[in-house]
Design a protein around this motif. Structure first.
Motif, PDB file in Angstrom:
ATOM      1  N   GLY A 117       0.819  -1.212   0.000  1.00 11.66           N
ATOM      2  CA  GLY A 117       0.000   0.000   0.000  1.00 11.66           C
ATOM      3  C   GLY A 117       0.848   1.255   0.000  1.00 11.66           C
ATOM      4  O   GLY A 117       0.539   2.229  -0.693  1.00 11.66           O
ATOM      5  N   LEU A 118       1.943   1.242   0.786  1.00 14.34           N
ATOM      6  CA  LEU A 118       2.866   2.386   0.795  1.00 14.34           C
ATOM      7  C   LEU A 118       3.481   2.583  -0.579  1.00 14.34           C
ATOM      8  O   LEU A 118       3.593   3.711  -1.068  1.00 14.34           O
ATOM      9  CB  LEU A 118       3.950   2.151   1.843  1.00 14.34           C
ATOM     10  CG  LEU A 118       5.093   3.177   1.894  1.00 14.34           C
ATOM     11  CD1 LEU A 118       4.560   4.572   2.186  1.00 14.34           C
ATOM     12  CD2 LEU A 118       6.120   2.766   2.950  1.00 14.34           C
ATOM     13  N   GLN A 119       3.864   1.493  -1.198  1.00  9.95           N
ATOM     14  CA  GLN A 119       4.461   1.559  -2.537  1.00  9.95           C
ATOM     15  C   GLN A 119       3.509   2.224  -3.527  1.00  9.95           C
ATOM     16  O   GLN A 119       3.902   3.147  -4.260  1.00  9.95           O
ATOM     17  CB  GLN A 119       4.814   0.148  -2.997  1.00  9.95           C
ATOM     18  CG  GLN A 119       5.504   0.055  -4.354  1.00  9.95           C
ATOM     19  CD  GLN A 119       5.810  -1.389  -4.720  1.00  9.95           C
ATOM     20  OE1 GLN A 119       5.475  -2.322  -3.992  1.00  9.95           O
ATOM     21  NE2 GLN A 119       6.446  -1.585  -5.851  1.00  9.95           N
ATOM     22  N   GLU A 120       2.255   1.796  -3.545  1.00  9.12           N
ATOM     23  CA  GLU A 120       1.311   2.370  -4.505  1.00  9.12           C
ATOM     24  C   GLU A 120       0.960   3.818  -4.180  1.00  9.12           C
ATOM     25  O   GLU A 120       0.772   4.639  -5.081  1.00  9.12           O
ATOM     26  CB  GLU A 120       0.048   1.508  -4.563  1.00  9.12           C
ATOM     27  CG  GLU A 120       0.259   0.174  -5.254  1.00  9.12           C
ATOM     28  CD  GLU A 120       0.913   0.330  -6.623  1.00  9.12           C
ATOM     29  OE1 GLU A 120       0.427   1.140  -7.444  1.00  9.12           O
ATOM     30  OE2 GLU A 120       1.933  -0.345  -6.873  1.00  9.12           O
ATOM     31  N   SER A 121       0.863   4.154  -2.892  1.00  5.79           N
ATOM     32  CA  SER A 121       0.584   5.543  -2.522  1.00  5.79           C
ATOM     33  C   SER A 121       1.726   6.463  -2.919  1.00  5.79           C
ATOM     34  O   SER A 121       1.507   7.591  -3.379  1.00  5.79           O
ATOM     35  CB  SER A 121       0.333   5.638  -1.007  1.00  5.79           C
ATOM     36  OG  SER A 121      -0.830   4.943  -0.637  1.00  5.79           O
ATOM     37  N   LEU A 122       2.959   5.995  -2.762  1.00  2.00           N
ATOM     38  CA  LEU A 122       4.109   6.791  -3.196  1.00  2.00           C
ATOM     39  C   LEU A 122       4.146   6.920  -4.712  1.00  2.00           C
ATOM     40  O   LEU A 122       4.553   7.964  -5.245  1.00  2.00           O
ATOM     41  CB  LEU A 122       5.408   6.163  -2.681  1.00  2.00           C
ATOM     42  CG  LEU A 122       5.642   6.240  -1.172  1.00  2.00           C
ATOM     43  CD1 LEU A 122       6.904   5.485  -0.787  1.00  2.00           C
ATOM     44  CD2 LEU A 122       5.732   7.690  -0.701  1.00  2.00           C
ATOM     45  N   HIS A 123       3.744   5.876  -5.418  1.00  2.00           N
ATOM     46  CA  HIS A 123       3.659   5.975  -6.882  1.00  2.00           C
ATOM     47  C   HIS A 123       2.739   7.128  -7.287  1.00  2.00           C
ATOM     48  O   HIS A 123       2.999   7.832  -8.262  1.00  2.00           O
ATOM     49  CB  HIS A 123       3.124   4.672  -7.475  1.00  2.00           C
ATOM     50  CG  HIS A 123       4.156   3.600  -7.605  1.00  2.00           C
ATOM     51  ND1 HIS A 123       3.850   2.263  -7.637  1.00  2.00           N
ATOM     52  CD2 HIS A 123       5.506   3.675  -7.728  1.00  2.00           C
ATOM     53  CE1 HIS A 123       4.953   1.550  -7.773  1.00  2.00           C
ATOM     54  NE2 HIS A 123       5.968   2.387  -7.820  1.00  2.00           N
ATOM     55  N   TRP A 124       1.666   7.320  -6.516  1.00  2.00           N
ATOM     56  CA  TRP A 124       0.711   8.392  -6.835  1.00  2.00           C
ATOM     57  C   TRP A 124       1.214   9.750  -6.392  1.00  2.00           C
ATOM     58  O   TRP A 124       1.257  10.705  -7.179  1.00  2.00           O
ATOM     59  CB  TRP A 124      -0.635   8.080  -6.190  1.00  2.00           C
ATOM     60  CG  TRP A 124      -1.619   9.189  -6.344  1.00  2.00           C
ATOM     61  CD1 TRP A 124      -2.386   9.474  -7.446  1.00  2.00           C
ATOM     62  CD2 TRP A 124      -1.922  10.205  -5.372  1.00  2.00           C
ATOM     63  NE1 TRP A 124      -3.148  10.601  -7.215  1.00  2.00           N
ATOM     64  CE2 TRP A 124      -2.882  11.072  -5.963  1.00  2.00           C
ATOM     65  CE3 TRP A 124      -1.475  10.460  -4.086  1.00  2.00           C
ATOM     66  CZ2 TRP A 124      -3.402  12.173  -5.287  1.00  2.00           C
ATOM     67  CZ3 TRP A 124      -1.995  11.560  -3.409  1.00  2.00           C
ATOM     68  CH2 TRP A 124      -2.942  12.398  -4.004  1.00  2.00           C
ATOM     69  N   ALA A 125       1.588   9.871  -5.104  1.00  2.00           N
ATOM     70  CA  ALA A 125       1.872  11.186  -4.533  1.00  2.00           C
ATOM     71  C   ALA A 125       3.249  11.721  -4.903  1.00  2.00           C
ATOM     72  O   ALA A 125       3.407  12.903  -5.185  1.00  2.00           O
ATOM     73  CB  ALA A 125       1.744  11.125  -3.008  1.00  2.00           C
ATOM     74  N   VAL A 126       4.264  10.864  -4.887  1.00  2.00           N
ATOM     75  CA  VAL A 126       5.629  11.290  -5.205  1.00  2.00           C
ATOM     76  C   VAL A 126       5.968  10.982  -6.655  1.00  2.00           C
ATOM     77  O   VAL A 126       6.629  11.773  -7.335  1.00  2.00           O
ATOM     78  CB  VAL A 126       6.641  10.602  -4.255  1.00  2.00           C
ATOM     79  CG1 VAL A 126       8.065  11.008  -4.600  1.00  2.00           C
ATOM     80  CG2 VAL A 126       6.328  10.950  -2.805  1.00  2.00           C
ATOM     81  N   GLY A 127       5.517   9.835  -7.141  1.00  2.00           N
ATOM     82  CA  GLY A 127       5.889   9.385  -8.481  1.00  2.00           C
ATOM     83  C   GLY A 127       5.031   9.886  -9.606  1.00  2.00           C
ATOM     84  O   GLY A 127       5.354   9.655 -10.776  1.00  2.00           O
ATOM     85  N   ARG A 128       3.927  10.597  -9.284  1.00  2.00           N
ATOM     86  CA  ARG A 128       3.022  11.107 -10.321  1.00  2.00           C
ATOM     87  C   ARG A 128       2.624   9.992 -11.298  1.00  2.00           C
ATOM     88  O   ARG A 128       2.825  10.079 -12.504  1.00  2.00           O
ATOM     89  CB  ARG A 128       3.665  12.268 -11.087  1.00  2.00           C
ATOM     90  CG  ARG A 128       3.976  13.476 -10.213  1.00  2.00           C
ATOM     91  CD  ARG A 128       2.696  14.110  -9.664  1.00  2.00           C
ATOM     92  NE  ARG A 128       2.949  15.365  -8.994  1.00  2.00           N
ATOM     93  CZ  ARG A 128       3.152  15.494  -7.683  1.00  2.00           C
ATOM     94  NH1 ARG A 128       3.137  14.409  -6.919  1.00  2.00           N
ATOM     95  NH2 ARG A 128       3.343  16.671  -7.142  1.00  2.00           N
ATOM     96  N   GLY A 129       2.044   8.934 -10.730  1.00  2.00           N
ATOM     97  CA  GLY A 129       1.603   7.823 -11.567  1.00  2.00           C
ATOM     98  C   GLY A 129       2.754   7.063 -12.182  1.00  2.00           C
ATOM     99  O   GLY A 129       2.651   6.607 -13.326  1.00  2.00           O
TER     100      GLY A 129
END
Length: 553
Positions: A117-129
């Motif tokens: 879950g942390l990985q996917e949330s970081l993909h969204w918030a920090v990684g911009r998808g």
């Protein structure tokens, strides 16, 4: 904003605090509880706090907030001896790589779900998808160092995660669910990013999918972390957050040598902040000692600078990527103090406010369009030339205000028109049922002048020139405009089905049926009736003859 699942049993184990207390106090440090279930709660955190996107990060913050721990959490990082090399051919594809080794992890189903879950949330918030950052988590014991991050031929094959057969990289983009979702990030390149080990076995095809070879399970004890991307700072932010989250569970962090550079350091950043400035902004009687104590409660290292200075030396944890200004620290001082503890006082001066003429005109336009059945949208002020001009078949405006250092190719210019952004909104919502009628009223900038326009679009099989003309006529008449309509030459509209709005001998707007070339550019399958009006033409707009000055009643 991301919604994080907080399992009660896991969070209680990490904090030593009962769930009732946790649920009562979580909103006090900037979170909204979305729902409370029997075994977990779903909590929404602000996008600027990615360190709180996991139960481990939340537990660390809560232990400080509850007074169970205080001050800076330090993390020891020992060298692992593991190395990474980066292929120079990735410079124009996905040039940056961050890595770390996390040993002695102890996974169960809840902690694995937390990590994913942390990985996917970081993909969204920090990684911009995944565009700026993509994260790979691997079972280190299944592969061997040294590792290579290389630009691979597109026909290289391996077994991707959740599959049982080998696929080429091109096949993954077409057949794997993650490949179809993120193909747009790499498909234009002749070669694809790939991470392999000393035996040339594939760990990951970033930013698409990991290999089945390094799947993380409850038996995994040692992890190799890789983060790749197009922004070095964002890449290392993701590394720091994941490493420190796992360290909260008792795991050990070790550094990796990437092209001769040891990473991560997990060291704090020091700042010196003014107690007087913080007191003045918050209205609190703070001393350096009391301010430092409040900051320690928010998990900073903090102490008064010296006996005579009205300042505090602060150590900002490596996972707090949101601290960009002293005021960000002052906000945490207020959270630690408690907003409910701040006394509400009447202001010392008494004034009478009134609505600004521009707000009144924009509000009137909104009222008219809402009455016509249109739904208000609020497009971003920043966009790009491709949306503003290319897809609209219009020439680029010489008066457009361009960003000197844009953070992405999607945000390079301040909007000069609102209509193209509404077309983009239709594209994003083309899977929704029809009809769709949207409008927006707000600022645009041209030749360094900020002013307001109102625009509207209507998409459905019967949308035509008559609908656009009717909406434009109602809007102009309700705003008190004495206007005339003449044939337009705007290339965004169909020839013969377009008109200019003329007020006082000058063009003040345009309406009509959108050109098929524009519809194709925005991937729309139905006709669109549209209009845009410059609100400076409305009687009473500041600067117009006879209009009141904003400072005159």
């Amino acid at each position: 904003m991301p919604i994080i699942t907080l399992p009660y049993a896991y969070l209680e184990r990490l904090t030593g605090v009962d769930k009732e207390i946790i649920l009562d106090r979580v909103p006090m440090f900037g979170a909204d509880i979305e729902r409370i279930e029997e075994d977990h709660a779903d909590v929404e955190f602000f996008a600027n706090r990615p360190d709180l996107f996991s139960p481990e990060g939340v537990a660390r913050a809560l232990r400080g907030f509850f007074g169970l721990e205080e001050g800076l959490r330090t993390y020891d990082v020992r060298p692992s001896g593991i190395t990474f090399s980066i292929d120079p051919g990735l410079a124009a594809i996905r040039p940056y790589l961050g890595s770390a080794v996390i040993r002695n992890v102890s996974f169960d189903e809840e902690s694995i779900e937390s990590l994913m879950g942390l990985q996917e949330s970081l993909h969204w918030a920090v990684g911009r998808g995944r565009g700026k950052v993509a994260i790979g988590v691997h079972d280190l014991d299944t592969v061997r160092s040294p590792f290579r991050y290389l630009a691979s031929p597109r026909d290289r094959s391996f077994v991707p995660l959740d599959f049982e057969r080998e696929m080429t990289l091109e096949e993954m983009l077409a057949e794997h669910p993650k490949g179809r979702d993120y193909a747009h990030l790499v498909e234009k390149f002749l070669r694809f990013p790939l991470i392999v080990d000393a035996d040339d076995r594939v760990l990951s095809f970033p930013p698409i999918i990991n290999g089945e070879l390094t799947r993380v399970t409850t038996e995994t004890r040692n992890i190799l972390l890789d983060t790749t991307g197009t922004d070095r700072k964002a890449v290392m932010t993701a590394v720091n957050i994941i490493c420190t989250a796992l360290a909260e569970t008792g795991a050990d962090v070790e550094s990796v040598t990437v092209e001769g550079v040891e990473m991560p350091s997990l060291a704090p950043v020091e700042r010196v902040v003014s107690t007087a400035e913080c007191s003045g902004l918050l209205g609190l009687p703070l001393t350096p000692e009391s301010m430092a104590a409040l900051l320690r409660r928010m998990r900073y290292g903090a102490r008064p600078l010296d006996a005579d200075a009205d300042a505090v030396r602060v150590q900002v944890p490596c996972y707090r990527a949101d601290i960009l200004h002293d005021w960000d620290l002052f906000e945490d001082v207020a959270i630690a103090y408690g907003y409910g503890e701040i006394t509400a006082d009447l202001p010392a001066t008494f004034t009478i406010g009134r609505e600004h003429p521009i707000s009144a005109i924009s509000g009137a336009a909104r009222t008219v369009m809402t009455g016509l059945g249109y739904l208000e949208a609020m497009p971003f002020t920043l966009t790009n030339e491709r949306v503003l001009y290319g897809r609209m078949q219009r020439e680029q405006s010489a008066g457009a205000l361009r960003l000197l250092h844009p953070i992405s190719e999607e945000q390079t210019v301040v909007r000069t028109d609102i209509l193209p952004l509404l077309m983009e909104a239709l594209q994003l919502n083309k899977h929704r049922e029809l009809p769709q009628r949207l409008f927006a009223a707000g600022d645009v900038v041209s030749d360094l002048v900020t002013y307001q326009t109102a625009a509207a679009v209507s998409i459905h099989p019967g949308a035509d020139f008559s609908e656009a003309y009717a909406a434009a006529d109602v809007l102009c008449r309700e705003l008190g405009l004495d206007y005339s309509a003449v044939e337009s030459d705007d290339p965004a509209f169909i020839d013969g089905r377009r008109g200019d709005i003329i007020v006082g001998g000058k063009k003040a707007g345009v309406f009509g049926e959108i050109h098929p070339g524009v519809l194709n550019a925005f991937e729309l399958e139905h006709p669109v009736a549209a209009l845009e009006l410059d609100l400076r033409a409305v009687p009473g707009y500041p600067g117009q003859p006879g209009a009141p000055s904003p400072g005159v009643r």
